[in-house]
Design a protein around this motif. Structure first.
Motif, short mmCIF file in Angstrom:
data_model
loop_
_atom_site.label_atom_id
_atom_site.label_comp_id
_atom_site.label_asym_id
_atom_site.label_seq_id
_atom_site.Cartn_x
_atom_site.Cartn_y
_atom_site.Cartn_z
N ASP A 1 -1.86 -9.06 7.25
CA ASP A 1 -1.42 -7.67 7.28
C ASP A 1 -0.03 -7.64 7.91
O ASP A 1 0.12 -7.70 9.13
CB ASP A 1 -2.40 -6.82 8.08
N LEU B 1 0.83 -1.20 0.00
CA LEU B 1 0.00 0.00 0.00
C LEU B 1 0.87 1.25 0.00
O LEU B 1 2.05 1.20 0.36
CB LEU B 1 -0.92 0.00 1.23
N ARG B 2 0.28 2.35 -0.40
CA ARG B 2 1.05 3.59 -0.43
C ARG B 2 1.39 4.04 0.99
O ARG B 2 0.77 3.63 1.97
CB ARG B 2 0.24 4.69 -1.14
N GLU B 3 2.38 4.88 1.07
CA GLU B 3 2.84 5.37 2.36
C GLU B 3 1.76 6.23 3.02
O GLU B 3 1.02 6.95 2.34
CB GLU B 3 4.12 6.20 2.20
N ASP C 1 -9.59 -2.21 6.70
CA ASP C 1 -10.72 -2.31 5.78
C ASP C 1 -10.31 -3.00 4.49
O ASP C 1 -11.07 -3.80 3.92
CB ASP C 1 -11.28 -0.92 5.49
N PHE C 2 -9.12 -2.67 4.01
CA PHE C 2 -8.64 -3.29 2.77
C PHE C 2 -8.43 -4.79 2.96
O PHE C 2 -8.80 -5.59 2.09
CB PHE C 2 -7.34 -2.62 2.33
N ALA D 1 -7.89 2.14 7.62
CA ALA D 1 -8.05 1.93 6.18
C ALA D 1 -7.36 0.65 5.73
O ALA D 1 -7.87 -0.07 4.86
CB ALA D 1 -7.49 3.14 5.42
N ARG D 2 -6.22 0.37 6.34
CA ARG D 2 -5.50 -0.87 6.00
C ARG D 2 -6.31 -2.10 6.42
O ARG D 2 -6.38 -3.10 5.70
CB ARG D 2 -4.13 -0.86 6.67
N VAL E 1 -0.89 5.21 4.82
CA VAL E 1 -2.23 4.64 4.98
C VAL E 1 -2.47 4.33 6.45
O VAL E 1 -1.64 3.66 7.10
CB VAL E 1 -2.38 3.36 4.13
N GLU E 2 -3.56 4.82 6.99
CA GLU E 2 -3.85 4.60 8.40
C GLU E 2 -4.25 3.16 8.67
O GLU E 2 -4.63 2.41 7.76
CB GLU E 2 -4.96 5.55 8.85
N LYS E 3 -4.16 2.80 9.95
CA LYS E 3 -4.43 1.42 10.32
C LYS E 3 -5.86 1.01 10.01
O LYS E 3 -6.11 -0.12 9.56
CB LYS E 3 -4.13 1.23 11.82
N GLU F 1 2.13 -5.24 8.09
CA GLU F 1 2.35 -4.04 8.90
C GLU F 1 1.75 -4.19 10.30
O GLU F 1 2.36 -3.79 11.29
CB GLU F 1 1.74 -2.83 8.20
#
Length: 398
Positions: A251, A222-224, A233-234, A230-231, A226-228, A253
């Motif tokens: 995940d 993911l792009r730099e 949700d993805f 939103a991550r 990105v909040e936790k 991260e």
């Protein structure tokens, strides 16, 4: 980016992939799984865990996130080299099959990435030549052993996404050999190369064995920033689009953050243990100085009668406490650093990670401050208690 299933999982495969140097025989070959990876593989994975032992310096490499992109180089410069072998002996062909052009086979050199452990186990290094052997099935379940020349473009002691790749000799068979997806397809369709001069159906793969590449893992970066939330949700969206029985999104991260949280909790625990230990040390220091002051009470009274002032005598006991505390702290620091570094080196034998020694400055100075405070309190308070007594009472033994 994607990575495929190991070659041995293909339907047409009849044996494990085996690697050896060009000068050794098949009995010394080692079984290592062959996996195909996409061109942008290093763009996606954690570069912190892509560690090269050596790379083939005959090629130039682009830089991806500050590291040499060997995977992309295998695509941009596959390194096909031509050979002209003579006096060849043909073996391994099924009966009544037309022998293909072996010169064309020798012109195929598959670039690959191997674990650093193959350097001692197989004798391969970056830029050297090796042999890949594996057996596949043709129509009628006729088994054919195929050989391909390989050339390690780089040796890695750590590769993100492939935990088995390491520099340890015992882990070579548990690791992977990474090749390009086109090279992986060529291995799946090895009959097109081995029987290039044979046009009959018997040199083809059976319908049930005609297997195209199947991807096992998908790597998403993911792009730099990105909040936790939103991550998460993805990840949940990806989970809803796949079969949870076969696919498990992870995940990375979030895993790294969890490990960091555990590390912080361990550090807080060390703070708590250190504070308790310092409090106990302060009590022991207090008792030791109380006993020391009482045993030297007569000398204390004599020095006061000779004209020494109380602050001078208090400083004498304070200096003694500081000398003991500082000498113990310095000695303990040196011994602790040496023991910790030795344990890190021993643990790194199995983890095979880059050695990073982080000194716990916050905990160190926290304990240092408590030690100095304990030295002050443990030395000054007992002396002040006896200094309040009259000199005559002290000389008489109180």
């Amino acid at each position: 980016a994607f990575s495929t299933f190991p070659l041995r999982d293909a339907r047409q495969s009849r044996s494990n992939e085996r690697f050896s140097s060009v000068v050794s025989d098949a009995t010394r070959a080692r079984q290592i799984r062959v996996v195909g990876v996409d061109e942008n593989f290093q763009d996606v994975v954690y570069q912190k865990f892509v560690l090269w032992t050596e790379v083939d310096e005959d090629y130039s490499y682009a830089s991806t996130h500050g590291a040499k992109d060997v995977v992309r180089n295998m695509y941009s410069d596959p390194g096909i080299r031509q050979f002209s072998p003579t006096n060849l002996t043909y073996t391994g062909y099924p009966r009544n099959y037309t022998v293909s052009d072996v010169n064309a086979k020798y012109g195929i050199v598959l670039p690959c990435i191997m674990a650093a452990g193959v350097q001692t186990v197989i004798g391969l290094s970056a830029g050297s030549s090796g042999v890949l052997r594996y057996t596949y099935a043709l129509t009628g379940d006729v088994e054919v052993q195929s050989l391909f020349l390989v050339q390690p473009r780089g040796l890695a002691r750590k590769m993100s996404g492939f935990a088995g790749i390491s520099s340890q000799q015992f882990g070579v068979g548990l690791g992977n050999v990474l090749i390009t997806v086109p090279a992986y397809r060529q291995l799946l369709r090895a009959n097109d190369t081995d029987f290039s001069s044979e046009s009959s159906d018997r040199s083809k793969l059976a319908d049930e064995h005609d297997w195209v590449e199947q991807y096992q893992k998908c790597y998403i970066r993911l792009r730099e920033g990105v909040e936790k939330g939103a991550r998460l949700d993805f990840v949940n969206y990806v989970q809803s689009q796949v079969n949870p029985y076969y696919h498990v999104p992870a995940d990375t991260e979030d895993i790294v953050e969890s490990v960091s949280s555990i590390s912080d909790l361990i550090m807080y625990f060390f703070f708590f243990v250190g504070a308790v230990a310092i409090i106990l040390d302060a009590v022991m220091l207090w008792l030791a100085f109380v006993s020391n002051v009482r045993s030297q009470a007569w000398s204390f009274g004599v020095l006061r009668s000779l004209g020494f002032r109380v602050p001078q005598l208090v400083r004498a006991y304070l200096y003694e406490a500081l000398v003991v505390t500082l000498s113990a702290f310095i000695t303990g620091t040196v011994i602790g650093v040496l023991v910790a570094y030795t344990l890190i080196l021993q643990m790194n034998i199995f983890l095979d990670m880059p050695i990073t020694f982080t000194f716990p400055y916050a905990l160190y100075f926290f304990l240092f401050g408590l030690s100095i405070l304990a030295a002050f309190a443990g030395s000054i308070l007992p002396v002040r208690a006896i200094a309040k007594e009259p000199i005559a009472s002290v000389l008489k033994g109180m």
